[in-house]
Design an enzyme around this catalytic site. Structure first.
Site, PDB file in Angstrom:
ATOM      1  N   GLU A  71      -4.878   2.040   2.437  1.00 52.89           N
ATOM      2  CA  GLU A  71      -5.007   0.865   3.301  1.00 52.89           C
ATOM      3  C   GLU A  71      -5.169   1.265   4.751  1.00 52.89           C
ATOM      4  O   GLU A  71      -5.884   0.609   5.513  1.00 52.89           O
ATOM      5  CB  GLU A  71      -3.777  -0.040   3.136  1.00 52.89           C
ATOM      6  CG  GLU A  71      -3.857  -1.367   3.868  1.00 52.89           C
ATOM      7  CD  GLU A  71      -3.336  -1.310   5.316  1.00 52.89           C
ATOM      8  OE1 GLU A  71      -3.578  -2.267   6.067  1.00 52.89           O
ATOM      9  OE2 GLU A  71      -2.693  -0.300   5.682  1.00 52.89           O
ATOM     10  N   GLU A  72      -4.521   2.356   5.168  1.00 54.73           N
ATOM     11  CA  GLU A  72      -4.401   2.660   6.588  1.00 54.73           C
ATOM     12  C   GLU A  72      -5.719   3.030   7.262  1.00 54.73           C
ATOM     13  O   GLU A  72      -5.978   2.594   8.380  1.00 54.73           O
ATOM     14  CB  GLU A  72      -3.391   3.798   6.804  1.00 54.73           C
ATOM     15  CG  GLU A  72      -1.950   3.420   6.497  1.00 54.73           C
ATOM     16  CD  GLU A  72      -1.374   2.385   7.448  1.00 54.73           C
ATOM     17  OE1 GLU A  72      -2.100   1.882   8.318  1.00 54.73           O
ATOM     18  OE2 GLU A  72      -0.182   2.069   7.311  1.00 54.73           O
TER      19      GLU A  72
ATOM     20  N   ASP B 174       3.270  -6.376   3.385  1.00 57.68           N
ATOM     21  CA  ASP B 174       2.832  -5.303   4.288  1.00 57.68           C
ATOM     22  C   ASP B 174       3.106  -5.697   5.739  1.00 57.68           C
ATOM     23  O   ASP B 174       2.292  -5.483   6.615  1.00 57.68           O
ATOM     24  CB  ASP B 174       1.343  -5.002   4.090  1.00 57.68           C
ATOM     25  CG  ASP B 174       0.870  -3.801   4.915  1.00 57.68           C
ATOM     26  OD1 ASP B 174       1.721  -2.993   5.326  1.00 57.68           O
ATOM     27  OD2 ASP B 174      -0.344  -3.702   5.170  1.00 57.68           O
TER      28      ASP B 174
ATOM     29  N   HIS C 182       3.454   2.635  12.673  1.00 57.05           N
ATOM     30  CA  HIS C 182       2.566   3.798  12.840  1.00 57.05           C
ATOM     31  C   HIS C 182       3.160   4.873  13.737  1.00 57.05           C
ATOM     32  O   HIS C 182       2.421   5.678  14.321  1.00 57.05           O
ATOM     33  CB  HIS C 182       1.205   3.371  13.404  1.00 57.05           C
ATOM     34  CG  HIS C 182       0.408   2.492  12.504  1.00 57.05           C
ATOM     35  ND1 HIS C 182      -0.815   1.950  12.868  1.00 57.05           N
ATOM     36  CD2 HIS C 182       0.634   2.046  11.237  1.00 57.05           C
ATOM     37  CE1 HIS C 182      -1.294   1.219  11.883  1.00 57.05           C
ATOM     38  NE2 HIS C 182      -0.427   1.261  10.874  1.00 57.05           N
TER      39      HIS C 182
ATOM     40  N   ASP D  14       6.166   0.661   6.676  1.00 59.74           N
ATOM     41  CA  ASP D  14       4.709   0.538   6.515  1.00 59.74           C
ATOM     42  C   ASP D  14       4.193   1.645   5.603  1.00 59.74           C
ATOM     43  O   ASP D  14       3.773   2.688   6.092  1.00 59.74           O
ATOM     44  CB  ASP D  14       4.025   0.605   7.888  1.00 59.74           C
ATOM     45  CG  ASP D  14       2.556   0.288   7.832  1.00 59.74           C
ATOM     46  OD1 ASP D  14       2.114  -0.341   6.851  1.00 59.74           O
ATOM     47  OD2 ASP D  14       1.830   0.668   8.769  1.00 59.74           O
TER      48      ASP D  14
ATOM     49  N   HIS E  85       0.831  -1.208   0.000  1.00 61.75           N
ATOM     50  CA  HIS E  85       0.000   0.000   0.000  1.00 61.75           C
ATOM     51  C   HIS E  85       0.864   1.256   0.000  1.00 61.75           C
ATOM     52  O   HIS E  85       1.851   1.350   0.723  1.00 61.75           O
ATOM     53  CB  HIS E  85      -1.019  -0.001   1.133  1.00 61.75           C
ATOM     54  CG  HIS E  85      -0.469   0.058   2.523  1.00 61.75           C
ATOM     55  ND1 HIS E  85      -0.128   1.244   3.123  1.00 61.75           N
ATOM     56  CD2 HIS E  85      -0.231  -0.910   3.440  1.00 61.75           C
ATOM     57  CE1 HIS E  85       0.295   1.009   4.365  1.00 61.75           C
ATOM     58  NE2 HIS E  85       0.252  -0.299   4.578  1.00 61.75           N
TER      59      HIS E  85
END
Length: 459
Positions: free
Chosen positions: A326-327, A354, A425, A292, A280
């Protein structure tokens, strides 16, 4: 003498390879040599992280990332590159997030290190000041529900350290991030603070997506760094009357247009049948999105570049997809699956990366038993490269949409996960925390698996 004899005896004891296995082993070695010698993945990642940076859906970074993706796929040698439009959410963090303890002791304490959770509402300019109710679980919240009204609920639920595969720790804890605000709002909470989804030895707060139950009020939600979570918990024990001041300025704007970025290498025998590989393209706004999921994007592009460089024209069309959103919405994966179904496309296999760009250990897979057994039978071809785990169920979030829509066999690269949730994140998910060699080994593993699937799977 014995130390030199043992490898010879083991070699003699090993079953002889068939001609086909020898050919596959040779080709896989060529793939490994190409990736480990000439890969562009690390440089592509440097450009994505340092020149584009954070690229949350709806942001200017998203647009720059899409332009980067088109250029990178063209440079890799794709026959066709195009954009696939989809509507994406547009959540904005805003400036000046803050939280601090207000105590009768009147001592000066540093602010609490927090980040608003993705999709959260803001507190308003005046913020929220309220007593804090610490809970250890949803069961604990239920037991204390009569104490919740007018307070900030603090979910202090730690990552379970006993899971060796740390994604199980994440799966166990993430419900407090996702559902915590509405579960607390049900009983009159004014805001929530959630212990970060991490077991890292630092104080970085980890953001991530949350959702609201429309039956209850929408209240502000933030993640807190682990050291400050412990500090807050300790202060509440010393002074149960302590309060927290919390201010965030985030808001959800109207949906906007984003894009999946798609590059194809046309199949030589079955051009209307597809092998999908991707990651992503979006990331959280507070970091560079290196692991990520910048690594997954550049690894997927590297698969195409390697096939092209070695003259390995796949029988089925190889389709690289850099998924949008995606997030905090999975709109890109859903659009890709929707269009595949509407067009009655034939999808042989879908592979995602991912889970970070760390040392590859294997692949998680969801498919019928016969296909899974076939892939597992290829283990001897992958073991010389440290890739050995083909047992676990799984698959990526984005290709999971395709699996749900069409039943497409899916898999996800499974790297060593011990360091992933140190940065997931969080602001420290940056280029400098990616190891070039590990990144390239993952790209090789993906290319080798797709080579084998292309050769041995049929629609």
């Amino acid at each position: 003498m014995r130390r030199y004899l043992l490898p010879i005896l083991l070699t003699c004891a090993a079953p002889a390879m068939t001609m086909a296995q020898q050919q596959d082993s040779t080709t896989i070695k060529h793939i490994a040599n190409e990736v480990l010698t000439h890969s562009t993945a690390y440089e592509n990642l440097r450009v994505l992280t340092k020149q584009v940076g954070g690229r949350l859906a709806g942001s200017p970074g998203m647009v720059k990332a899409e332009q980067w993706g088109v250029a990178a796929l063209k440079a890799a040698g794709a026959d066709t590159v195009y954009l696939q439009a989809c509507m994406v959410p547009h959540w904005v963090r805003g400036a000046h997030e803050e939280a601090r303890i207000i105590s009768k002791f009147r001592d000066v304490t540093p602010p609490l290190n927090v980040l608003a959770l993705g999709n959260s509402v803001g507190s308003g300019e005046n913020g929220v000041t309220a007593p804090v109710l610490e809970v250890s679980s949803f069961d604990d919240l239920e037991a204390k529900k009569d104490q919740v009204k007018g307070k900030i609920v603090f979910y202090n639920y730690a990552f379970n350290p006993t899971f060796i595969k740390t994604f199980y720790s994440y799966g166990d804890a993430v419900k407090y991030r996702g559902q915590g605000a509405s579960r607390a709002a049900k009983y009159g909470a004014l805001a929530v603070i959630v212990r970060s989804m991490s077991h890292g030895a630092n104080n970085e707060p980890h953001t991530g997506s949350m959702t609201y139950d429309t039956a209850y009020a929408k209240i502000p939600a933030v993640a807190i760094g682990l050291q400050d979570a412990d500090r807050l918990s300790s202060r509440l024990k010393d002074d149960p009357t302590a309060q927290v001041f919390l201010r965030t300025n985030c808001e959800m704007l109207q949906d906007t247009i984003g894009h999946n970025v798609v590059g194809e290498l046309k199949g030589s025998k079955y051009p209307d049948q597809f092998l999908t590989v991707g990651g992503h393209l979006d990331s959280w706004d507070v970091a560079e999105g290196a692991h990520d999921d910048g690594t997954g994007c550049v690894q997927s592009i590297e698969v195409l570049r390697t096939f092209k460089a070695l003259g390995l024209r796949p029988e089925h069309t190889l389709r690289v997809v850099l998924f949008a959103n995606e997030e905090n919405g999975t709109r890109g994966g859903k659009k890709y699956a929707q269009l595949a179904k509407e067009r009655n496309e034939k999808h042989i296999f879908a592979l995602e990366s991912d889970a970070g760009g760390f040392t590859p250990r294997g692949f998680t897979m969801t498919m019928d038993a016969e296909k899974k057994a076939k892939i597992a039978s290829w283990r001897p071809l992958f073991e010389p490269y440290g890739i050995y785990d083909f047992e676990e169920e799984g698959g990526g979030v984005d290709v999971g949409q395709l699996h749900a829509a069409l039943g497409t066999p899916m898999a996800e690269l499974s790297p060593d996960s011990q360091r992933y949730f140190d940065i997931h994140h969080a602001p420290n998910d940056v280029f400098e925390n990616v190891n070039k060699r590990e990144l390239e080994l993952g790209a090789f593993g993906m290319a080798a698996l797709l080579y084998m699937v292309d050769k041995y799977f049929n629609y």
